[in-house]
Enzyme design. Structure first.
Site, mmCIF file in Angstrom:
data_model
loop_
_atom_site.group_PDB
_atom_site.id
_atom_site.type_symbol
_atom_site.label_atom_id
_atom_site.label_comp_id
_atom_site.label_asym_id
_atom_site.label_seq_id
_atom_site.Cartn_x
_atom_site.Cartn_y
_atom_site.Cartn_z
ATOM 1 N N HIS A 160 0.833 -1.222 0.000
ATOM 2 C CA HIS A 160 0.000 0.000 0.000
ATOM 3 C C HIS A 160 0.859 1.261 0.000
ATOM 4 O O HIS A 160 0.431 2.298 0.502
ATOM 5 C CB HIS A 160 -0.942 0.040 1.210
ATOM 6 C CG HIS A 160 -1.688 -1.231 1.457
ATOM 7 N ND1 HIS A 160 -2.947 -1.469 0.965
ATOM 8 C CD2 HIS A 160 -1.320 -2.356 2.121
ATOM 9 C CE1 HIS A 160 -3.344 -2.683 1.334
ATOM 10 N NE2 HIS A 160 -2.366 -3.252 2.028
ATOM 11 N N SER A 281 13.863 22.844 -15.391
ATOM 12 C CA SER A 281 12.588 23.527 -15.577
ATOM 13 C C SER A 281 12.859 24.866 -16.242
ATOM 14 O O SER A 281 13.887 25.489 -15.987
ATOM 15 C CB SER A 281 11.925 23.737 -14.215
ATOM 16 O OG SER A 281 11.103 24.887 -14.242
ATOM 17 N N LYS A 287 15.269 22.978 -10.271
ATOM 18 C CA LYS A 287 14.645 21.695 -10.598
ATOM 19 C C LYS A 287 15.529 20.770 -11.418
ATOM 20 O O LYS A 287 16.265 21.192 -12.295
ATOM 21 C CB LYS A 287 13.349 21.932 -11.404
ATOM 22 C CG LYS A 287 12.219 22.506 -10.606
ATOM 23 C CD LYS A 287 11.649 21.553 -9.554
ATOM 24 C CE LYS A 287 10.825 20.448 -10.139
ATOM 25 N NZ LYS A 287 9.529 20.917 -10.663
ATOM 26 N N GLU A 294 9.417 9.524 -16.144
ATOM 27 C CA GLU A 294 7.994 9.842 -16.315
ATOM 28 C C GLU A 294 7.506 9.380 -17.690
ATOM 29 O O GLU A 294 6.395 8.869 -17.832
ATOM 30 C CB GLU A 294 7.768 11.345 -16.176
ATOM 31 C CG GLU A 294 8.052 11.895 -14.792
ATOM 32 C CD GLU A 294 8.060 13.421 -14.791
ATOM 33 O OE1 GLU A 294 9.160 14.000 -14.920
ATOM 34 O OE2 GLU A 294 6.989 14.027 -14.687
#
Ligand code: ARG
Length: 481
Positions: A160, A281, A287, A294
Protein backbone atom coordinates in the site's frame (compact mmCIF):
# COMPACT_ATOMS: atom_id res chain seq x y z
CA UNK A 1 -7.92 8.70 -70.83
CA UNK A 2 -7.02 5.01 -70.71
CA UNK A 3 -9.60 2.57 -69.42
CA UNK A 4 -7.60 2.49 -66.16
CA UNK A 5 -8.27 6.12 -65.47
CA UNK A 6 -5.45 7.18 -63.17
CA UNK A 7 -5.18 3.71 -61.65
CA UNK A 8 -2.04 1.59 -61.58
CA UNK A 9 -3.76 -1.41 -63.16
CA UNK A 10 -7.09 -2.97 -64.12
CA UNK A 11 -9.31 -1.71 -66.91
CA UNK A 12 -12.85 -0.85 -67.88
CA UNK A 13 -13.21 2.17 -65.59
CA UNK A 14 -15.29 5.02 -66.84
CA UNK A 15 -14.24 7.58 -64.27
CA UNK A 16 -10.99 8.73 -62.75
CA UNK A 17 -10.70 8.29 -59.00
CA UNK A 18 -11.91 10.84 -56.48
CA UNK A 19 -9.14 13.29 -55.49
CA UNK A 20 -8.86 11.81 -52.00
CA UNK A 21 -8.49 8.20 -53.13
CA UNK A 22 -4.76 8.31 -53.74
CA UNK A 23 -3.90 9.78 -50.36
CA UNK A 24 -6.38 7.61 -48.49
CA UNK A 25 -5.29 4.43 -50.26
CA UNK A 26 -1.56 4.96 -49.98
CA UNK A 27 0.44 3.31 -47.22
CA UNK A 28 3.90 3.96 -48.63
CA UNK A 29 4.70 6.75 -46.18
CA UNK A 30 4.86 4.16 -43.41
CA UNK A 31 5.09 0.71 -44.99
CA UNK A 32 8.36 1.69 -46.73
CA UNK A 33 9.88 0.60 -43.42
CA UNK A 34 9.40 -2.97 -44.66
CA UNK A 35 11.34 -2.36 -47.88
CA UNK A 36 14.23 -4.66 -46.99
CA UNK A 37 11.84 -7.44 -46.04
CA UNK A 38 9.84 -6.90 -49.23
CA UNK A 39 13.00 -7.31 -51.29
CA UNK A 40 14.12 -10.41 -49.39
CA UNK A 41 10.68 -11.91 -50.04
CA UNK A 42 10.98 -11.13 -53.76
CA UNK A 43 14.42 -12.73 -53.94
CA UNK A 44 13.04 -15.92 -52.41
CA UNK A 45 9.94 -15.92 -54.61
CA UNK A 46 11.87 -15.31 -57.84
CA UNK A 47 14.41 -17.98 -56.92
CA UNK A 48 11.68 -20.54 -56.28
CA UNK A 49 10.01 -19.60 -59.62
CA UNK A 50 13.35 -20.16 -61.40
CA UNK A 51 13.97 -23.48 -59.62
CA UNK A 52 10.48 -24.61 -60.68
CA UNK A 53 11.12 -23.66 -64.31
CA UNK A 54 8.45 -20.94 -64.16
CA UNK A 55 11.04 -18.16 -64.66
CA UNK A 56 14.15 -18.22 -66.83
CA UNK A 57 17.61 -17.99 -65.29
CA UNK A 58 18.21 -14.75 -67.23
CA UNK A 59 15.08 -13.09 -65.93
CA UNK A 60 15.94 -14.25 -62.43
CA UNK A 61 19.42 -12.76 -62.69
CA UNK A 62 18.06 -9.45 -64.03
CA UNK A 63 15.48 -9.29 -61.24
CA UNK A 64 18.07 -10.00 -58.55
CA UNK A 65 20.47 -7.36 -59.76
CA UNK A 66 17.62 -4.85 -60.09
CA UNK A 67 16.47 -5.61 -56.54
CA UNK A 68 20.03 -5.20 -55.24
CA UNK A 69 20.28 -1.79 -56.88
CA UNK A 70 16.93 -0.76 -55.41
CA UNK A 71 17.99 -1.82 -51.93
CA UNK A 72 21.23 0.15 -52.33
CA UNK A 73 19.26 3.27 -53.28
CA UNK A 74 16.86 2.81 -50.39
CA UNK A 75 19.73 2.37 -47.93
CA UNK A 76 21.45 5.45 -49.33
CA UNK A 77 18.22 7.44 -49.01
CA UNK A 78 18.15 8.21 -52.74
CA UNK A 79 15.18 6.03 -53.68
CA UNK A 80 12.19 8.09 -54.82
CA UNK A 81 9.07 6.93 -53.05
CA UNK A 82 5.84 7.77 -54.80
CA UNK A 83 2.38 8.06 -53.27
CA UNK A 84 0.90 7.38 -56.71
CA UNK A 85 2.50 3.93 -56.48
CA UNK A 86 0.51 3.33 -53.31
CA UNK A 87 2.57 1.05 -51.13
CA UNK A 88 6.03 -0.39 -50.59
CA UNK A 89 5.25 -3.40 -52.78
CA UNK A 90 4.16 -1.39 -55.80
CA UNK A 91 6.92 1.17 -55.40
CA UNK A 92 9.56 -1.51 -55.53
CA UNK A 93 7.96 -3.49 -58.36
CA UNK A 94 7.42 -0.35 -60.46
CA UNK A 95 10.96 0.82 -59.84
CA UNK A 96 12.21 -2.59 -60.91
CA UNK A 97 10.28 -2.18 -64.16
CA UNK A 98 11.80 1.30 -64.65
CA UNK A 99 15.24 -0.22 -64.21
CA UNK A 100 15.19 -3.63 -65.93
CA UNK A 101 12.14 -3.46 -68.17
CA UNK A 102 10.19 -6.54 -69.27
CA UNK A 103 11.59 -9.23 -66.87
CA UNK A 104 10.19 -7.19 -63.96
CA UNK A 105 6.72 -8.13 -65.17
CA UNK A 106 7.39 -11.78 -64.27
CA UNK A 107 8.20 -11.23 -60.59
CA UNK A 108 4.59 -11.07 -59.46
CA UNK A 109 3.76 -14.45 -61.07
CA UNK A 110 1.80 -16.61 -58.60
CA UNK A 111 1.94 -13.89 -55.98
CA UNK A 112 -0.46 -11.29 -54.65
CA UNK A 113 0.14 -8.26 -52.47
CA UNK A 114 -2.03 -10.11 -49.97
CA UNK A 115 0.46 -12.90 -49.32
CA UNK A 116 3.30 -10.44 -49.94
CA UNK A 117 2.25 -8.05 -47.18
CA UNK A 118 1.56 -10.96 -44.82
CA UNK A 119 5.12 -12.16 -45.46
CA UNK A 120 6.74 -8.74 -45.13
CA UNK A 121 5.10 -8.16 -41.78
CA UNK A 122 6.32 -11.51 -40.46
CA UNK A 123 9.88 -10.85 -41.62
CA UNK A 124 9.84 -7.32 -40.21
CA UNK A 125 8.41 -8.51 -36.92
CA UNK A 126 10.89 -11.36 -36.66
CA UNK A 127 13.78 -8.92 -36.99
CA UNK A 128 12.34 -6.39 -34.56
CA UNK A 129 11.31 -8.95 -31.96
CA UNK A 130 14.82 -10.34 -31.98
CA UNK A 131 16.05 -6.81 -31.29
CA UNK A 132 13.55 -6.36 -28.47
CA UNK A 133 14.50 -9.72 -26.97
CA UNK A 134 18.16 -8.69 -27.09
CA UNK A 135 17.39 -5.38 -25.36
CA UNK A 136 15.54 -7.35 -22.69
CA UNK A 137 18.50 -9.63 -22.10
CA UNK A 138 20.75 -6.58 -21.77
CA UNK A 139 18.34 -5.03 -19.29
CA UNK A 140 18.12 -8.25 -17.30
CA UNK A 141 21.91 -8.44 -17.19
CA UNK A 142 22.20 -4.83 -16.06
CA UNK A 143 19.63 -5.40 -13.32
CA UNK A 144 21.28 -8.59 -12.12
CA UNK A 145 24.66 -6.83 -11.86
CA UNK A 146 23.03 -4.08 -9.77
CA UNK A 147 21.26 -6.68 -7.68
CA UNK A 148 24.55 -8.44 -6.97
CA UNK A 149 26.22 -5.20 -5.93
CA UNK A 150 23.32 -4.25 -3.65
CA UNK A 151 22.46 -7.74 -2.44
CA UNK A 152 22.85 -6.76 1.22
CA UNK A 153 21.71 -3.13 1.08
CA UNK A 154 18.66 -3.03 3.32
CA UNK A 155 15.65 -1.05 2.17
CA UNK A 156 12.00 -0.74 3.09
CA UNK A 157 9.67 -3.14 1.40
CA UNK A 158 6.22 -1.65 0.86
CA UNK A 159 2.61 -2.69 0.74
CA UNK A 160 0.00 0.00 0.00
CA UNK A 161 3.09 2.22 -0.44
CA UNK A 162 3.43 2.09 3.37
CA UNK A 163 6.69 0.95 4.91
CA UNK A 164 6.20 -2.72 5.72
CA UNK A 165 9.14 -5.12 6.19
CA UNK A 166 12.83 -5.01 5.29
CA UNK A 167 14.08 -6.32 1.95
CA UNK A 168 17.26 -5.52 0.09
CA UNK A 169 17.80 -3.33 -2.95
CA UNK A 170 19.02 -6.46 -4.73
CA UNK A 171 15.85 -8.33 -3.86
CA UNK A 172 13.73 -5.42 -5.09
CA UNK A 173 15.60 -5.26 -8.41
CA UNK A 174 15.34 -9.02 -8.90
CA UNK A 175 11.56 -8.77 -8.50
CA UNK A 176 11.53 -6.61 -11.64
CA UNK A 177 13.84 -9.10 -13.37
CA UNK A 178 11.18 -11.78 -12.86
CA UNK A 179 8.66 -9.66 -14.79
CA UNK A 180 11.15 -8.99 -17.59
CA UNK A 181 11.98 -12.67 -17.91
CA UNK A 182 8.29 -13.42 -18.37
CA UNK A 183 8.17 -10.70 -21.05
CA UNK A 184 11.16 -12.28 -22.76
CA UNK A 185 9.54 -15.69 -22.61
CA UNK A 186 6.43 -14.22 -24.26
CA UNK A 187 8.56 -12.83 -27.10
CA UNK A 188 10.40 -16.11 -27.59
CA UNK A 189 7.20 -18.15 -27.70
CA UNK A 190 5.69 -15.62 -30.08
CA UNK A 191 8.69 -15.99 -32.40
CA UNK A 192 8.13 -19.74 -32.37
CA UNK A 193 4.39 -19.43 -33.08
CA UNK A 194 4.84 -17.05 -36.02
CA UNK A 195 7.45 -19.23 -37.71
CA UNK A 196 5.05 -19.98 -40.59
CA UNK A 197 5.45 -18.85 -44.21
CA UNK A 198 2.32 -17.35 -45.83
CA UNK A 199 3.87 -16.84 -49.29
CA UNK A 200 2.18 -18.90 -52.01
CA UNK A 201 -1.31 -18.32 -50.62
CA UNK A 202 -1.71 -15.83 -53.46
CA UNK A 203 -4.62 -13.45 -53.15
CA UNK A 204 -6.60 -16.03 -51.17
CA UNK A 205 -6.78 -19.36 -53.02
CA UNK A 206 -3.23 -20.32 -53.96
CA UNK A 207 -2.30 -20.59 -57.63
CA UNK A 208 -2.72 -22.84 -60.65
CA UNK A 209 1.03 -22.64 -61.31
CA UNK A 210 3.38 -25.36 -59.98
CA UNK A 211 5.07 -23.40 -57.21
CA UNK A 212 7.04 -25.02 -54.37
CA UNK A 213 5.98 -23.40 -51.12
CA UNK A 214 8.33 -25.43 -48.98
CA UNK A 215 11.25 -24.13 -51.03
CA UNK A 216 10.16 -20.51 -50.57
CA UNK A 217 9.75 -21.07 -46.85
CA UNK A 218 13.22 -22.59 -46.65
CA UNK A 219 14.76 -19.65 -48.53
CA UNK A 220 13.10 -17.31 -46.04
CA UNK A 221 14.13 -19.20 -42.92
CA UNK A 222 10.67 -20.44 -41.94
CA UNK A 223 10.27 -23.99 -40.67
CA UNK A 224 6.60 -24.29 -41.64
CA UNK A 225 4.27 -23.37 -44.50
CA UNK A 226 0.81 -21.89 -43.77
CA UNK A 227 -1.65 -24.77 -44.12
CA UNK A 228 -4.64 -22.77 -45.32
CA UNK A 229 -4.41 -20.07 -47.98
CA UNK A 230 -7.39 -18.10 -46.62
CA UNK A 231 -5.94 -18.02 -43.13
CA UNK A 232 -2.47 -17.21 -44.48
CA UNK A 233 -3.64 -13.86 -45.87
CA UNK A 234 -6.10 -12.96 -43.12
CA UNK A 235 -4.11 -13.93 -40.02
CA UNK A 236 -2.71 -11.02 -38.00
CA UNK A 237 -2.53 -12.90 -34.69
CA UNK A 238 1.22 -12.41 -34.43
CA UNK A 239 0.65 -8.65 -34.56
CA UNK A 240 -1.95 -8.89 -31.83
CA UNK A 241 0.33 -11.16 -29.78
CA UNK A 242 3.14 -8.64 -30.20
CA UNK A 243 0.95 -5.74 -29.12
CA UNK A 244 -0.34 -7.73 -26.16
CA UNK A 245 3.23 -8.58 -25.14
CA UNK A 246 4.24 -4.95 -25.69
CA UNK A 247 1.35 -3.64 -23.61
CA UNK A 248 2.24 -6.05 -20.80
CA UNK A 249 5.95 -5.27 -21.07
CA UNK A 250 5.29 -1.54 -21.08
CA UNK A 251 3.08 -1.94 -18.03
CA UNK A 252 6.06 -3.47 -16.22
CA UNK A 253 8.29 -0.66 -17.44
CA UNK A 254 5.77 1.94 -16.29
CA UNK A 255 5.83 0.51 -12.77
CA UNK A 256 9.59 0.95 -12.61
CA UNK A 257 9.20 4.43 -14.10
CA UNK A 258 6.87 5.29 -11.24
CA UNK A 259 9.32 3.91 -8.66
CA UNK A 260 12.16 5.92 -10.16
CA UNK A 261 10.06 9.08 -9.97
CA UNK A 262 9.16 8.38 -6.35
CA UNK A 263 12.58 7.18 -5.23
CA UNK A 264 14.34 10.14 -6.86
CA UNK A 265 12.06 12.66 -5.11
CA UNK A 266 13.33 14.50 -2.03
CA UNK A 267 10.52 12.84 -0.08
CA UNK A 268 12.15 9.43 -0.56
CA UNK A 269 15.71 10.30 -1.55
CA UNK A 270 16.53 6.64 -2.23
CA UNK A 271 18.28 7.22 -5.54
CA UNK A 272 20.02 9.97 -7.43
CA UNK A 273 19.26 9.90 -11.13
CA UNK A 274 22.20 10.79 -13.37
CA UNK A 275 21.98 14.16 -15.11
CA UNK A 276 21.93 12.40 -18.49
CA UNK A 277 18.32 11.39 -17.83
CA UNK A 278 16.96 14.51 -16.17
CA UNK A 279 16.00 17.93 -17.48
CA UNK A 280 15.66 21.38 -16.01
CA UNK A 281 12.59 23.53 -15.58
CA UNK A 282 12.13 26.59 -17.79
CA UNK A 283 11.03 28.54 -14.72
CA UNK A 284 12.39 27.00 -11.52
CA UNK A 285 16.20 27.08 -11.49
CA UNK A 286 16.61 24.42 -8.80
CA UNK A 287 14.64 21.70 -10.60
CA UNK A 288 15.96 18.41 -11.94
CA UNK A 289 12.99 16.63 -13.38
CA UNK A 290 12.97 12.85 -13.96
CA UNK A 291 11.42 13.26 -17.43
CA UNK A 292 12.71 9.97 -18.83
CA UNK A 293 11.30 8.02 -15.89
CA UNK A 294 7.99 9.84 -16.32
CA UNK A 295 7.91 9.21 -20.05
CA UNK A 296 8.55 5.49 -19.79
CA UNK A 297 5.68 5.49 -17.32
CA UNK A 298 3.49 7.56 -19.66
CA UNK A 299 4.19 5.72 -22.88
CA UNK A 300 2.62 2.53 -21.58
CA UNK A 301 -0.76 4.13 -22.22
CA UNK A 302 0.03 4.73 -25.85
CA UNK A 303 1.13 1.13 -26.40
CA UNK A 304 -2.00 -0.24 -24.73
CA UNK A 305 -3.91 2.07 -27.09
CA UNK A 306 -2.21 0.46 -30.09
CA UNK A 307 -3.34 -2.96 -28.93
CA UNK A 308 -6.93 -1.77 -28.66
CA UNK A 309 -6.65 -0.06 -32.05
CA UNK A 310 -5.67 -3.28 -33.83
CA UNK A 311 -8.27 -5.34 -31.99
CA UNK A 312 -10.92 -2.90 -33.18
CA UNK A 313 -9.61 -2.98 -36.76
CA UNK A 314 -9.71 -6.77 -36.98
CA UNK A 315 -12.91 -7.34 -35.07
CA UNK A 316 -15.68 -8.62 -37.34
CA UNK A 317 -13.61 -8.74 -40.54
CA UNK A 318 -14.75 -11.49 -42.90
CA UNK A 319 -12.17 -13.83 -44.47
CA UNK A 320 -9.77 -13.22 -46.08
CA UNK A 321 -7.80 -10.02 -46.86
CA UNK A 322 -9.65 -6.73 -46.37
CA UNK A 323 -8.22 -3.29 -46.95
CA UNK A 324 -8.98 -2.42 -43.33
CA UNK A 325 -5.93 -4.53 -42.55
CA UNK A 326 -3.65 -1.86 -43.99
CA UNK A 327 -4.42 -0.06 -40.72
CA UNK A 328 -2.48 -2.75 -38.83
CA UNK A 329 0.91 -1.20 -39.49
CA UNK A 330 1.05 2.16 -37.76
CA UNK A 331 0.02 0.89 -34.31
CA UNK A 332 2.40 -2.05 -34.68
CA UNK A 333 5.37 0.07 -35.75
CA UNK A 334 4.71 2.68 -33.09
CA UNK A 335 4.37 0.13 -30.30
CA UNK A 336 7.50 -1.78 -31.29
CA UNK A 337 9.56 1.43 -31.59
CA UNK A 338 8.29 2.74 -28.28
CA UNK A 339 8.87 -0.55 -26.47
CA UNK A 340 12.44 -0.88 -27.71
CA UNK A 341 13.27 2.77 -26.89
CA UNK A 342 11.94 2.36 -23.36
CA UNK A 343 13.92 -0.85 -22.84
CA UNK A 344 17.10 0.92 -23.93
CA UNK A 345 16.40 3.91 -21.68
CA UNK A 346 15.79 1.69 -18.70
CA UNK A 347 18.84 -0.46 -19.46
CA UNK A 348 21.05 2.64 -19.36
CA UNK A 349 19.26 4.67 -16.69
CA UNK A 350 18.79 2.07 -13.95
CA UNK A 351 22.43 1.03 -13.53
CA UNK A 352 23.43 4.69 -13.53
CA UNK A 353 21.07 5.53 -10.66
CA UNK A 354 22.98 5.87 -7.38
CA UNK A 355 21.30 4.25 -4.38
CA UNK A 356 21.56 6.40 -1.23
CA UNK A 357 22.51 4.10 1.64
CA UNK A 358 21.88 6.55 4.47
CA UNK A 359 18.41 7.56 3.31
CA UNK A 360 17.49 3.92 2.74
CA UNK A 361 18.51 3.05 6.28
CA UNK A 362 16.90 6.10 7.94
CA UNK A 363 13.62 5.18 6.31
CA UNK A 364 13.90 1.66 7.72
CA UNK A 365 14.25 2.99 11.24
CA UNK A 366 11.53 5.63 10.96
CA UNK A 367 9.16 3.08 9.48
CA UNK A 368 9.48 0.63 12.43
CA UNK A 369 10.20 -2.03 9.85
CA UNK A 370 11.34 -4.54 12.43
CA UNK A 371 8.02 -4.47 14.30
CA UNK A 372 7.06 -7.93 13.02
CA UNK A 373 10.50 -9.24 14.04
CA UNK A 374 9.95 -7.87 17.57
CA UNK A 375 6.53 -9.53 17.70
CA UNK A 376 8.31 -12.79 16.80
CA UNK A 377 10.61 -12.27 19.84
CA UNK A 378 7.56 -12.30 22.10
CA UNK A 379 6.29 -15.40 20.32
CA UNK A 380 9.63 -17.12 20.96
CA UNK A 381 9.20 -16.16 24.62
CA UNK A 382 5.84 -17.91 24.80
CA UNK A 383 3.38 -15.07 24.00
CA UNK A 384 0.58 -15.97 21.51
CA UNK A 385 1.11 -14.06 18.24
CA UNK A 386 -2.20 -12.16 18.45
CA UNK A 387 -1.23 -10.79 21.90
CA UNK A 388 2.33 -10.03 20.88
CA UNK A 389 0.98 -8.15 17.82
CA UNK A 390 -1.06 -6.03 20.23
CA UNK A 391 1.88 -5.34 22.60
CA UNK A 392 4.11 -4.20 19.74
CA UNK A 393 1.35 -2.01 18.28
CA UNK A 394 1.04 -0.24 21.65
CA UNK A 395 4.84 0.14 21.88
CA UNK A 396 5.10 1.59 18.36
CA UNK A 397 2.25 3.99 19.12
CA UNK A 398 4.03 5.26 22.22
CA UNK A 399 7.31 5.75 20.36
CA UNK A 400 5.56 7.56 17.49
CA UNK A 401 3.95 9.93 20.00
CA UNK A 402 7.38 10.56 21.53
CA UNK A 403 8.73 11.18 18.05
CA UNK A 404 11.37 8.49 18.42
CA UNK A 405 12.27 5.17 16.76
CA UNK A 406 13.31 1.65 17.83
CA UNK A 407 16.93 2.53 17.23
CA UNK A 408 16.81 5.71 19.31
CA UNK A 409 14.69 4.20 22.11
CA UNK A 410 17.28 1.40 22.39
CA UNK A 411 17.07 -2.32 23.03
CA UNK A 412 17.36 -1.89 26.79
CA UNK A 413 14.20 0.16 27.22
CA UNK A 414 12.26 -1.97 24.72
CA UNK A 415 13.31 -5.20 26.46
CA UNK A 416 12.16 -3.82 29.80
CA UNK A 417 8.82 -2.70 28.38
CA UNK A 418 8.19 -6.04 26.70
CA UNK A 419 9.63 -8.09 29.59
CA UNK A 420 11.89 -10.17 27.36
CA UNK A 421 15.67 -10.70 27.44
CA UNK A 422 17.75 -7.77 26.24
CA UNK A 423 19.82 -9.96 23.86
CA UNK A 424 16.66 -11.11 22.08
CA UNK A 425 15.58 -7.53 21.40
CA UNK A 426 19.05 -6.41 20.37
CA UNK A 427 19.22 -9.37 18.00
CA UNK A 428 15.80 -8.61 16.52
CA UNK A 429 16.64 -4.95 15.93
CA UNK A 430 19.83 -5.69 14.03
CA UNK A 431 18.92 -5.15 10.39
CA UNK A 432 21.67 -7.36 8.98
CA UNK A 433 20.58 -10.24 11.17
CA UNK A 434 16.92 -9.52 10.44
CA UNK A 435 17.63 -10.00 6.74
CA UNK A 436 19.66 -13.16 7.29
CA UNK A 437 16.77 -14.66 9.28
CA UNK A 438 14.66 -14.44 6.14
CA UNK A 439 16.19 -17.61 4.85
CA UNK A 440 13.50 -19.32 2.79
CA UNK A 441 13.20 -19.69 -0.96
CA UNK A 442 12.39 -16.35 -2.56
CA UNK A 443 13.16 -14.29 0.57
CA UNK A 444 15.68 -11.43 0.86
CA UNK A 445 18.52 -13.18 2.76
CA UNK A 446 21.51 -11.40 1.18
CA UNK A 447 23.29 -14.65 0.34
CA UNK A 448 20.17 -15.92 -1.40
CA UNK A 449 19.82 -12.63 -3.28
CA UNK A 450 23.46 -12.89 -4.34
CA UNK A 451 23.02 -16.46 -5.56
CA UNK A 452 19.88 -15.48 -7.45
CA UNK A 453 21.65 -12.52 -9.08
CA UNK A 454 24.33 -14.92 -10.32
CA UNK A 455 21.70 -17.39 -11.53
CA UNK A 456 20.03 -14.62 -13.54
CA UNK A 457 23.38 -13.88 -15.17
CA UNK A 458 23.69 -17.54 -16.20
CA UNK A 459 20.14 -17.62 -17.56
CA UNK A 460 20.88 -14.45 -19.55
CA UNK A 461 23.85 -16.18 -21.19
CA UNK A 462 21.47 -18.97 -22.25
CA UNK A 463 19.01 -16.46 -23.75
CA UNK A 464 21.86 -14.87 -25.68
CA UNK A 465 22.73 -18.22 -27.26
CA UNK A 466 19.12 -18.81 -28.30
CA UNK A 467 18.89 -15.34 -29.82
CA UNK A 468 22.14 -15.63 -31.74
CA UNK A 469 20.90 -18.87 -33.34
CA UNK A 470 17.59 -17.21 -34.29
CA UNK A 471 19.31 -14.16 -35.78
CA UNK A 472 21.21 -16.05 -38.48
CA UNK A 473 20.34 -14.51 -41.90
CA UNK A 474 18.04 -16.61 -44.11
CA UNK A 475 19.31 -17.91 -47.48
CA UNK A 476 17.38 -15.25 -49.47
CA UNK A 477 18.99 -12.52 -47.40
CA UNK A 478 22.41 -14.02 -48.01
CA UNK A 479 21.72 -14.03 -51.78
CA UNK A 480 21.08 -10.29 -51.58
CA UNK A 481 24.64 -9.81 -50.38
N1 ARG B 1 -0.78 -1.94 -48.71
C1 ARG B 1 -1.62 -3.10 -48.52
C2 ARG B 1 -1.72 -3.41 -47.04
O1 ARG B 1 -0.88 -3.06 -46.33
C3 ARG B 1 -1.04 -4.26 -49.23
C4 ARG B 1 -2.04 -5.29 -49.61
C5 ARG B 1 -3.01 -4.75 -50.60
N2 ARG B 1 -3.81 -5.74 -51.19
C6 ARG B 1 -4.86 -5.43 -51.92
N3 ARG B 1 -5.53 -6.40 -52.45
N4 ARG B 1 -5.24 -4.20 -52.10
O2 ARG B 1 -2.68 -4.03 -46.58
Amino acid sequence: MSTKGDRLWGGGYEEATHPLVQRMNASVSYDQRMAREDIIGSVAHATMLRDQGIMSADDHAAILSGLRAILADISAGTFEWSEAREDVHMNIEASLRDRIGAPAGRLHTARSRNDQVALDERLWLRRRLLGIATRMVELIEALSAQAWEHRSWAMCGYTHLQRAQPVTVGHHLLAHVEAFERDLDRVLSLLRRMDVCPLGAGALAGTTLPIDRARTAELLGFSKVARNSLDAVSDRDHLLDTLMAAATGMTHISRIGEELVLFASAEFGYIRLPDAFTTGSSLMPQKKNPDMAELIRGKSGRVAGSLVSLLMTLKGLPLAYNKDMQEDKEPLFDAVDTWEDCLVLLRDMLPAAKWQKKNLSDALDKGFLLATDLADVLVRNGVPFRDSHEHIAVLVNTLVKEGTTFRRAGAKRIAETLKVPHEDVADALNIGRALRKRDVVGAPHPARVGREAKAVGRRAAGYRKTLTALAAPCPAETMLG
